[in-house]
Scaffold this motif. Structure first.
Motif, PDB file in Angstrom:
ATOM      1  N   HIS A 422      -1.302  -3.420  12.529  1.00 29.59           N
ATOM      2  CA  HIS A 422      -0.689  -4.334  11.558  1.00 29.59           C
ATOM      3  C   HIS A 422      -1.707  -5.142  10.758  1.00 29.59           C
ATOM      4  O   HIS A 422      -1.340  -6.130  10.121  1.00 29.59           O
ATOM      5  N   ILE A 423      -2.972  -4.734  10.750  1.00 31.33           N
ATOM      6  CA  ILE A 423      -3.956  -5.466   9.964  1.00 31.33           C
ATOM      7  C   ILE A 423      -3.630  -5.365   8.472  1.00 31.33           C
ATOM      8  O   ILE A 423      -3.907  -6.281   7.699  1.00 31.33           O
ATOM      9  N   SER A 424      -3.004  -4.264   8.043  1.00 31.54           N
ATOM     10  CA  SER A 424      -2.663  -4.123   6.632  1.00 31.54           C
ATOM     11  C   SER A 424      -1.600  -5.132   6.206  1.00 31.54           C
ATOM     12  O   SER A 424      -1.316  -5.279   5.018  1.00 31.54           O
ATOM     13  N   ASP A 425      -1.021  -5.860   7.182  1.00 30.94           N
ATOM     14  CA  ASP A 425      -0.085  -6.937   6.849  1.00 30.94           C
ATOM     15  C   ASP A 425      -0.737  -7.975   5.941  1.00 30.94           C
ATOM     16  O   ASP A 425      -0.049  -8.718   5.242  1.00 30.94           O
ATOM     17  N   ILE A 426      -2.049  -8.032   5.958  1.00 28.04           N
ATOM     18  CA  ILE A 426      -2.774  -9.001   5.149  1.00 28.04           C
ATOM     19  C   ILE A 426      -2.415  -8.850   3.678  1.00 28.04           C
ATOM     20  O   ILE A 426      -2.370  -9.828   2.924  1.00 28.04           O
ATOM     21  N   PHE A 427      -2.149  -7.618   3.226  1.00 22.52           N
ATOM     22  CA  PHE A 427      -1.828  -7.383   1.817  1.00 22.52           C
ATOM     23  C   PHE A 427      -0.475  -7.981   1.429  1.00 22.52           C
ATOM     24  O   PHE A 427      -0.196  -8.201   0.260  1.00 22.52           O
ATOM     25  N   PHE A 428       0.391  -8.214   2.419  1.00 25.60           N
ATOM     26  CA  PHE A 428       1.717  -8.750   2.143  1.00 25.60           C
ATOM     27  C   PHE A 428       1.806 -10.251   2.446  1.00 25.60           C
ATOM     28  O   PHE A 428       2.842 -10.860   2.246  1.00 25.60           O
ATOM     29  N   ALA A 429       0.713 -10.825   2.939  1.00 26.69           N
ATOM     30  CA  ALA A 429       0.754 -12.189   3.464  1.00 26.69           C
ATOM     31  C   ALA A 429       0.502 -13.241   2.389  1.00 26.69           C
ATOM     32  O   ALA A 429      -0.099 -12.970   1.348  1.00 26.69           O
ATOM     33  N   ARG A 430       0.952 -14.475   2.672  1.00 26.87           N
ATOM     34  CA  ARG A 430       0.617 -15.633   1.848  1.00 26.87           C
ATOM     35  C   ARG A 430      -0.505 -16.438   2.500  1.00 26.87           C
ATOM     36  O   ARG A 430      -1.356 -17.008   1.837  1.00 26.87           O
TER      37      ARG A 430
END
Length: 611
Positions: A422-430
C-alpha cells in the motif's frame, strides 16, 4: 495518437503544466475530487470538437494569456504531426454601446451594461461578449485560426465564428515548422509556447482570410480518431428500495431505458464493420473470465437471451463496463481512448485484466483514464501515472516518471517495493504518516479510530475545544503507511517533497546518535521506541500499570524488579505476543489515551499530527 498536452492559466491551473504521452501507456490520471482531472479531459475535447462551445473555460488570471494545446501524431512521420489549441487573449478589447473601450475580463469577456429598458432606465440584464481563438497547425504549411465570439444577454446565447485566418511561411512571423517544434516540446517551461502564441496573434493582420470550413476539415479528421467516455452525472448513481419503479408494471419502461442507456453497445451492433468482432469477443471473455455474452439479444431483442428478455436490467455495472471497454479497444477507427473511471463497479481482477489488455494494445491504441482505484497503480503502470494535486496556489500535474525515475536512479526493484504494501497510497493521500513496524501499525490504527469516533478521554482532557476538532480533522486527512524498513525514509521523503505532500516519519530513536533530532518531517520517541513510551507512562501511574497488566500488554519481571512489554522474545514488541487479542489491543490503546498527560511523549506525538 495524442502525444502531449500543454496548458497554462486554464481553469484551476495557474502555472504551466505538461503531460507527455510519448512513452508506453496506459496513462492514468489520479487525484482527489476537484483536482482538475476532468478539466484536462474537457480541454482535450474542446480542442478537438467541431461544435462551438456555449461557454468558455474559466481562467485563473484574467490579465494573462490562457492556452490549452494538444500535440497529435498521426503516423511515424513528423511531417504529419497536428497541433490543436484554444487560446483566450486578455489583450482583446470590445467597444461597448457607448463607444468606450473596455478591456475584456475573465476568459476574455467584456461586460456591457449600457442597454436601457423601454422606460429609458438602465437594464439590469447583464450582457457579455466572450472571445477565444481555436487553431490548428497541420502538414507544416499553414496555421488555421478561428476567432469565436460568444454573446450572452440574460438567458440567450449567440455564438459564431467571427473571423477565420490562415498563416503560412510567407506571411507568418515564425515558420510553421518552428511552431510545431515549439508546441511539441515537452521540456519547454511554457515560455516558448506563450511567446509563439503571442507572435501569431499580434500578426493576425498579416494573415489572409479564409473559410472556417478549412479548420473544421482538420478537426473532423482528428475527431474520428478520438473517443471519450464519462459517467452519466445527470443520473442518480443509486436506486433504492422505496422506488415505485420496481413493480412489475414498470418492467417494460425500465427495459427500454436500460437499452437506451447502452449507447456504446447499441452502436457496436449497428456498426460491426467499424470493429474487430473477434478481438472484442476475446477481450470481453478475458476480462470477465467467461461471462456469457448475450448483449446482442438483450439490446436488439431479436432473440430471447438465456436469462430472459429483461436480463439487461439485472446486468451488473462491472459487466456492462467490461463490454463497453472491449468494444472501444477493438475499434478500427479510434486511436486514442479517454476514459473516465472505466473500472466503476468492476471486480479488482477485472480491472487487472483490463489494464493488461491496454498494455497489449499500446501500439495500436493509446488509453488515458481517470481512476480512484489504487489497484490500477502497479510497477508496470506507475511511470505512466499523472498525479493531480489541488492547492491554494493552483492545481498541479505531477508525472509518476518525474517522481520515481528522475535521472534513472530508481530501479524496478525500488518501484516494486514502492507499490507493494500500500505504499502507492501516497499518490492518493493528502497527508502521510510513515511508520516502521507492526506494533506501530496496530497502535496507530486504533488511536485514529478512537480519537475520531470520540471513544477516549484525551479530547476532553488534553486536546479540548477547537483543538479537539482540529485533531479529529487532521487525523481524517492522514494516510498511515508502513515503510519497507527505516532505510527507505530518505527515498519516501524525496517522493513526498516532489509531490509537495505534507508528511511525517514516526521513528525509533537511535540513542547512539546524539545528532538525531525531531524536525519538520521526523518524530522520534523520546526514550527510544513505542515500547519505552508505554513503559514510561506506567512508571508513575499505578492505575494504568494495573489495567495494562490485566490486558496482557505488560508483565512484571521479578528478576529485574521492573515492568516490561509482554513477549516471549528477548526484545518485547508491543501487541505482538500471541496471547494478546484484538480486544486487548483496543482496550490498551484506550487506556493509554485516557491516561495521557500533556507532558507525556504520546501527547507530544499527537500534537505533531495536528501541525
Amino acid at each position: 495518437m495524442l502525444r502531449s498536452v500543454h496548458l497554462k492559466n486554464f481553469v484551476g491551473y495557474i502555472d504551466y503544466q505538461v503531460m507527455d504521452f510519448s512513452n508506453d501507456g496506459p496513462f492514468i490520471l489520479i487525484g482527489e475530487n476537484g483536482s482538475g482531472k476532468s478539466s484536462v479531459l474537457e480541454g482535450i475535447r474542446r480542442c478537438l470538437k467541431l461544435e462551438l462551445s456555449t461557454s468558455i473555460s474559466s481562467v485563473s488570471d484574467s490579465e494573462k494569456i490562457s492556452f490549452f494545446i494538444c500535440n497529435i501524431k498521426t503516423d511515424s512521420s513528423r511531417s504529419n504531426d497536428v497541433v490543436l489549441g484554444i487560446v483566450s487573449n486578455p489583450l482583446n478589447s470590445k467597444r461597448n454601446q457607448d463607444g468606450q473601450d473596455e478591456m475584456q475580463n475573465r476568459s476574455g469577456a467584456a461586460d456591457i451594461n449600457s442597454e436601457r429598458d423601454s422606460s429609458g432606465n438602465k437594464s439590469t440584464t447583464k450582457n457579455t461578449i466572450e472571445e477565444y481563438y481555436k487553431f490548428a497547425i497541420s502538414n507544416q504549411d499553414k496555421i488555421l485560426i478561428d476567432l469565436i465570439t460568444l454573446r450572452k444577454s440574460g438567458d440567450e446565447t449567440d455564438l459564431e465564428v467571427s473571423a477565420s485566418y490562415m498563416l503560412t511561411n510567407e506571411n507568418s512571423p515564425i515558420t510553421i515548422d518552428k511552431c510545431i517544434e515549439t508546441f511539441s516540446n515537452v521540456n519547454d517551461n511554457g515560455k516558448g509556447m506563450e511567446d509563439c502564441i503571442k507572435s501569431i496573434l499580434v500578426n493576425l493582420d498579416k494573415a489572409s482570410n479564409t473559410s472556417p470550413d478549412k479548420l473544421k476539415e482538420i478537426l473532423r479528421t482528428m475527431t474520428e480518431q478520438f473517443v471519450f467516455t464519462f459517467p452519466s452525472r445527470s443520473m442518480a448513481p443509486y436506486q433504492w428500495s422505496e422506488s415505485k419503479r420496481h413493480t412489475i408494471e414498470h418492467r417494460n419502461e425500465n427495459y427500454e431505458e436500460a437499452v437506451n442507456r447502452c449507447e456504446i453497445i447499441n452502436f457496436y451492433y449497428n456498426h460491426l464493420e467499424k470493429f474487430d468482432k473477434g478481438k472484442e469477443k476475446t477481450y470481453f471473455s478475458q476480462v470477465t473470465q467467461g461471462e456469457d455474452d448475450n448483449f446482442e439479444q438483450m439490446v436488439t431483442g431479436e432473440s430471447r437471451p438465456k436469462r430472459g428478455r429483461f436480463a439487461l436490467i439485472k446486468t451488473p455495472e462491472g459487466i456492462l463496463g467490461a463490454k463497453e471497454f472491449s468494444i472501444l479497444i477493438s475499434s478500427k477507427q479510434y486511436k486514442t481512448l479517454l476514459l473516465e473511471e472505466p473500472e466503476r463497479g468492476m471486480h479488482p481482477q477485472f480491472v487487472e485484466r483490463m489494464v493488461q489488455i491496454m498494455k497489449k494494445e499500446n501500439n495500436n491504441t493509446l488509453v488515458i483514464l481517470t481512476t480512484h482505484q489504487k489497484g490500477i497503480i502497479t510497477p508496470w503502470t506507475i511511470l505512466g501515472t499523472f498525479i493531480f494535486r489541488r492547492s491554494e496556489e493552483g492545481n498541479r500535474i505531477i508525472s509518476g516518471k518525474s517522481v520515481l525515475d528522475e535521472e534513472e536512479v530508481v530501479s524496478m526493484k525500488d518501484i516494486r517495493l514502492f507499490t507493494s504494501q500500500h505504499i502507492s497510497d501516497i499518490f492518493f493521500a493528502r497527508k502521510v504518516l510513515f511508520y516502521e513496524g507492526d506494533s506501530e501499525e496496530l497502535f496507530l490504527g486504533e488511536l485514529k479510530s478512537q480519537i475520531v469516533n470520540g471513544e477516549c478521554l484525551i479530547t476532553s482532557r488534553v486536546f479540548t475545544g477547537d483543538a479537539s476538532d482540529k485533531l479529529k480533522n487532521s487525523l481524517l486527512e492522514y494516510t498511515f503507511i508502513k515503510m519497507n524498513g527505516e532505510g527507505q525514509s530518505v527515498f519516501y521523503h524525496k517522493v513526498c517533497d516532489k509531490l509537495k505532500l505534507n508528511h511525517l516519519f514516526l521513528l525509533d530513536r537511535d540513542n547512539s546518535n546524539p545528532e538525531e533530532k525531531n524536525d519538520d518531517y521526523h518524530f522520534h520517541w523520546k526514550d527510544g521506541d513505542i515500547e519505552s513510551m508505554v513503559l514510561n507512562m506506567c512508571r508513575n501511574n499505578a492505575k494504568l500499570t494495573s489495567d495494562l497488566l490485566k490486558e496482557n500488554v505488560i508483565s512484571f519481571s521479578s528478576k529485574n524488579n521492573t515492568y516490561q512489554i509482554k513477549s516471549k522474545s528477548k526484545k518485547g514488541k508491543l501487541f505482538l505476543d500471541e496471547r494478546i487479542n484484538y480486544i486487548n489491543i483496543k482496550q490498551s490503546v484506550k487506556l493509554l489515551l485516557d491516561h495521557c498527560e500533556a507532558e507525556d511523549d504520546l501527547a507530544a506525538f499527537i500534537k505533531r499530527l495536528m501541525q
